[in-house]
Design an enzyme around this catalytic site. Sequence first.
Site, short mmCIF file in Angstrom:
data_model
loop_
_atom_site.label_atom_id
_atom_site.label_comp_id
_atom_site.label_asym_id
_atom_site.label_seq_id
_atom_site.Cartn_x
_atom_site.Cartn_y
_atom_site.Cartn_z
N THR A 124 6.06 -24.53 8.84
CA THR A 124 5.19 -23.47 9.75
C THR A 124 6.88 -22.03 10.03
OG1 THR A 124 4.73 -22.18 11.13
CG2 THR A 124 5.72 -24.62 11.91
N ASP A 125 6.59 -20.83 9.31
CA ASP A 125 6.96 -19.62 9.65
C ASP A 125 6.65 -19.48 11.31
OD1 ASP A 125 4.15 -19.14 11.23
OD2 ASP A 125 4.97 -16.88 10.08
N GLU A 126 6.56 -20.25 12.30
CA GLU A 126 7.29 -21.14 13.86
C GLU A 126 8.70 -21.28 13.81
OE1 GLU A 126 3.97 -21.46 16.43
OE2 GLU A 126 2.44 -20.54 15.06
N TYR A 148 4.85 -27.27 19.57
CA TYR A 148 4.82 -27.25 18.44
C TYR A 148 5.76 -27.41 17.18
CZ TYR A 148 2.04 -25.83 13.81
OH TYR A 148 2.47 -25.63 12.52
N LYS A 152 8.17 -29.37 14.18
CA LYS A 152 7.83 -29.26 13.44
C LYS A 152 8.78 -29.03 13.09
CE LYS A 152 4.21 -28.45 10.70
NZ LYS A 152 3.99 -29.58 9.47
N1 LIG Z 1 -2.25 -23.17 10.24
C1 LIG Z 1 -2.24 -22.92 9.68
O1 LIG Z 1 -2.13 -21.17 10.26
C2 LIG Z 1 -0.73 -23.51 9.54
C3 LIG Z 1 0.65 -22.27 9.55
C4 LIG Z 1 1.30 -23.00 8.28
C5 LIG Z 1 1.82 -24.41 8.39
N2 LIG Z 1 0.39 -25.15 8.84
C6 LIG Z 1 1.60 -26.42 8.22
O2 LIG Z 1 0.19 -26.74 7.61
C7 LIG Z 1 -0.33 -28.12 8.16
C8 LIG Z 1 -1.87 -28.01 8.53
O3 LIG Z 1 -2.56 -27.52 9.30
P1 LIG Z 1 -4.05 -27.38 9.52
O4 LIG Z 1 -4.08 -25.74 9.93
O5 LIG Z 1 -4.29 -27.99 8.22
O6 LIG Z 1 -4.05 -28.15 10.81
P2 LIG Z 1 -5.41 -29.34 10.93
O7 LIG Z 1 -5.41 -29.08 12.58
O8 LIG Z 1 -6.58 -28.20 10.70
O9 LIG Z 1 -5.19 -30.48 10.21
C9 LIG Z 1 -4.52 -31.88 10.46
C10 LIG Z 1 -5.07 -32.59 10.05
O10 LIG Z 1 -3.40 -33.57 10.20
C11 LIG Z 1 -4.99 -34.70 10.65
N3 LIG Z 1 -3.65 -35.64 11.94
C12 LIG Z 1 -3.14 -35.66 12.37
N4 LIG Z 1 -2.46 -36.54 12.68
C13 LIG Z 1 -1.93 -37.58 12.07
C14 LIG Z 1 -1.55 -38.66 12.17
N5 LIG Z 1 -0.87 -39.12 13.10
N6 LIG Z 1 -1.65 -38.99 10.66
C15 LIG Z 1 -2.74 -38.97 9.51
N7 LIG Z 1 -2.86 -37.57 9.82
C16 LIG Z 1 -2.88 -37.30 10.64
C17 LIG Z 1 -6.25 -34.46 11.30
O11 LIG Z 1 -6.70 -35.46 11.80
C18 LIG Z 1 -6.14 -33.02 11.34
O12 LIG Z 1 -7.08 -33.50 9.27
C19 LIG Z 1 0.49 -28.55 9.13
O13 LIG Z 1 1.60 -29.68 8.35
C20 LIG Z 1 0.81 -27.23 9.95
O14 LIG Z 1 1.83 -27.39 10.79
C21 LIG Z 1 -0.52 -24.66 9.68
#
Ligand SMILES: NC(=O)c1ccc[n+]([C@@H]2O[C@H](COP(=O)([O-])OP(=O)(O)OC[C@H]3O[C@@H](n4cnc5c(N)ncnc54)[C@H](O)[C@@H]3O)[C@@H](O)[C@H]2O)c1
Length: 342
Positions: A124-126, A148, A152
């Site tokens: 993530t950009d964070e 968080y 990451k």
């Molecule tokens: N949403 C954003 O804006 C954003 C931006 C940049 C990066 N990301 C990254 O993208 C990825 C997905 O983000 P998102 O927004 O879809 O998240 P989300 O919270 O919607 O989904 C996370 C998923 O991971 C699963 N999960 C959690 N812990 C787990 C474990 N121990 N084993 C297996 N599965 C597990 C959950 O059940 C869920 O389905 C993350 O790694 C996040 O850091 C998100």
Amino acid sequence: MNLLVTGGAGFIGTNFVRYIMNRRPGWAVTVLDKLTYAGRRENLSEFEGSPGYRFIQGDICDPEAVREAMDGCSGVVNFAAETHVDRSIDDPSSFVKTDVEGVRVLLEEFRKEDSRKMFLQISTDEVYGSVENGRSGEGDPLCPRSPYSASKAGGELLAMSYFTTFGVPVTVTRASNNYGPYQYPEKLIPLFITNAFEAEKLPLYGDGGNMRDWLFVDDHCSALVAVLERGRPGHIYNVGDGQELTNTEVTTAIIEATGADGNLVRHVEDRLGHDRRYAVDISKLQRELGWKPETDFATGISATVNWYRENSRWWKSIKSGEFREYYRKMYSEKLENSERIR
Ligand SMILES: NC(=O)c1ccc[n+]([C@@H]2O[C@H](COP(=O)([O-])OP(=O)(O)OC[C@H]3O[C@@H](n4cnc5c(N)ncnc54)[C@H](O)[C@@H]3O)[C@@H](O)[C@H]2O)c1
């Protein structure tokens, strides 16, 4: 490609699996997901029984589940994570476990087979921390400021160490804030859209001036496919859109798109340590892989609002469950102390 998609039942994972199943028909997809509060197997029910699709409920911290899921896979895309900054402030332990230790378990299994092609760690950009001016480049120092983003950063640093130490073909992407269908309604955009539909207050943190670079989730998915197909192991790619908006501007767009009453907006006490601005330089991804985003914010937010309008059963079932207690804990006191701004 035979892909293992971890966290495939969450927001971005669901959109990514759908993107692959529809646009890369020759690829096989195994989803491994623990189904925490944020994951829903039903998001992908249309693919159950399809050739090349497999769903396994399991934890990325569990070596047995990971071994079963990774068997026969040539690539891994690791979305699985605890992802909500506010929850990480409340209790960081599950963040460190999944976002760091879970990555280690996946990497250990991945490196058992030399023939595997790519381990794509979704970051993530964070991890850059708050950027007051300019844009973060991939070589900039990391300065994560929430449990968080620190978790990451730990996960991606560990992944990259497996490239350096063991020659594992690791690639990292650092995306900006995503929005679109299937996002759990704890995050700003789906929370405000669904609250607007229910004529509930919209709790806006601080002065509303925090800025994010909003990326429509399908554009993120196309960037990830470009990285899987043409990205270089050992490299990091920023993914963003350059559509910088303050939270106030996002809120205004949601009020307009939903037709809600602007008087619902309440300024509430800010998130602890709230980063003011994130902005990424995406020129590496554009130059090296020829990727560009295709959805402007006006189009993306309108599509997102329409999706939530047409899929009220999806979010209402979430909001009527344990979410209620979470929302009460996070916002009821803040809302009681808030001032009406319009
Ligand atoms: N949403 C954003 O804006 C954003 C931006 C940049 C990066 N990301 C990254 O993208 C990825 C997905 O983000 P998102 O927004 O879809 O998240 P989300 O919270 O919607 O989904 C996370 C998923 O991971 C699963 N999960 C959690 N812990 C787990 C474990 N121990 N084993 C297996 N599965 C597990 C959950 O059940 C869920 O389905 C993350 O790694 C996040 O850091 C998100």
